[in-house]
Design an enzyme around this catalytic site. Structure first.
Site, PDB file in Angstrom:
ATOM      1  CB  SER A   1      31.231 -23.626 -29.049  1.00  0.00           C
ATOM      2  OG  SER A   1      31.797 -23.154 -30.258  1.00  0.00           O
TER       3      SER A   1
ATOM      4  CE1 TYR B   1      33.479 -19.175 -26.084  1.00  0.00           C
ATOM      5  CE2 TYR B   1      33.897 -19.990 -28.299  1.00  0.00           C
ATOM      6  CZ  TYR B   1      33.013 -19.703 -27.275  1.00  0.00           C
ATOM      7  OH  TYR B   1      31.674 -19.951 -27.442  1.00  0.00           O
TER       8      TYR B   1
END
Length: 267
Positions: free
Chosen positions: A134, A147
């Site tokens: 990400s 996360y």
């Protein structure tokens, strides 16, 4: 050259779109989904599109039998795309949710990967491992720390694997999407509200929701996912390319600036 590619987390979002795109480009795809109810809809899509090179199976990473079965399949590329996310303030989030996020995003993909690459090394197979990381694997915005810390961990694991497996001809790379509009980030942003309690927590629900909503209202929070899918179907089967692949370019530039600025960050 046509490759056989195993994709985890192909029941929706990037995984589903890329599985179809890769099959359309002539690759043999084993698209796996987290839950059984996602299998038949994707099989029906493949049938409607005439993609007899797109196979769909369940691969629940929390099921050791599913993992063992997948490790026995024959493929050239392992794409660890499955994941989930917990958002909310790190200083208040329940620790069991943090552990679960690491289990799904870090430990279980590593279990799957270890079994695959050890079989490849033993059989002298020169495969490739791809991790969906990400933009959050390279910086940490407030209220997304749990996360993105799992993605930071994946970055470290992938970088180590690249060095360790290079002597065996096994390639490793990451894909680092920006905040594309797939529903993944939006659903993740809902997660804190199942535990956040205004009578117990310092962080107030309305304040957190306002921050999330403001981000998702920006162009950077609602980018068209097809751009990322188009890049993925080129990156994943390729024999050459960058180790880290950040998309789009403006996010790559932002991350580079952020990392440079981190050296001057003051407490």
């Amino acid at each position: 050259m046509s490759k056989t590619i195993l994709i985890t987390g192909a029941g929706s979002g990037f995984g589903e779109g890329a599985a179809i795109g890769l099959a359309m480009n002539g690759h043999k795809v084993i698209a796996t989904t987290h839950v059984s109810s996602q299998v038949m809809p994707l099989r029906e899509k493949a049938k409607e599109l005439g993609l007899d090179n797109l196979r769909v199976d369940r691969l629940d990473l929390t099921d050791p039998y599913d993992i063992a079965q997948a490790q026995s399949w024959d493929f050239d590329v392992l794409w660890n795309n499955a994941g989930m996310g917990e958002a909310g303030p790190v200083w208040e989030i329940p620790i069991d949710l943090v552990r679960r996020n690491y289990e799904v995003n870090v430990f279980l993909p590593l279990v799957l990967t270890q079994g695959v690459v050890q079989r490849w090394v033993a059989g002298n197979k020169k495969g490739k491992v791809v991790f969906t990381s990400s933009m959050g694997g390279l910086f940490t915005p407030a209220n997304w720390g749990t996360y993105v810390s799992t993605k930071h961990a994946l970055e470290a694991i992938a970088e180590a694997l690249q060095q360790e497996l290079a002597p065996y001809g096994i390639k490793v790379q990451t894909i680092n999407p920006g905040a594309y509009f797939t529903g993944y980030n939006e659903t993740m942003a809902d997660n804190p509200f199942r535990w956040l309690d205004d009578s117990k927590n310092f962080t107030q629900r309305a304040d957190l929701r306002k921050g999330f909503d403001e981000f998702f209202a920006t162009p950077e929070g609602r980018m068209d996912a097809q751009e990322m899918i188009d890049r993925m179907i080129k990156i994943v089967p390729a024999d050459t390319g960058k180790f880290r692949n950040v998309v789009p370019k403006q996010i790559e530039d932002m991350l580079k600036a952020h990392q440079l600025a981190a050296w001057e960050n003051q407490i």
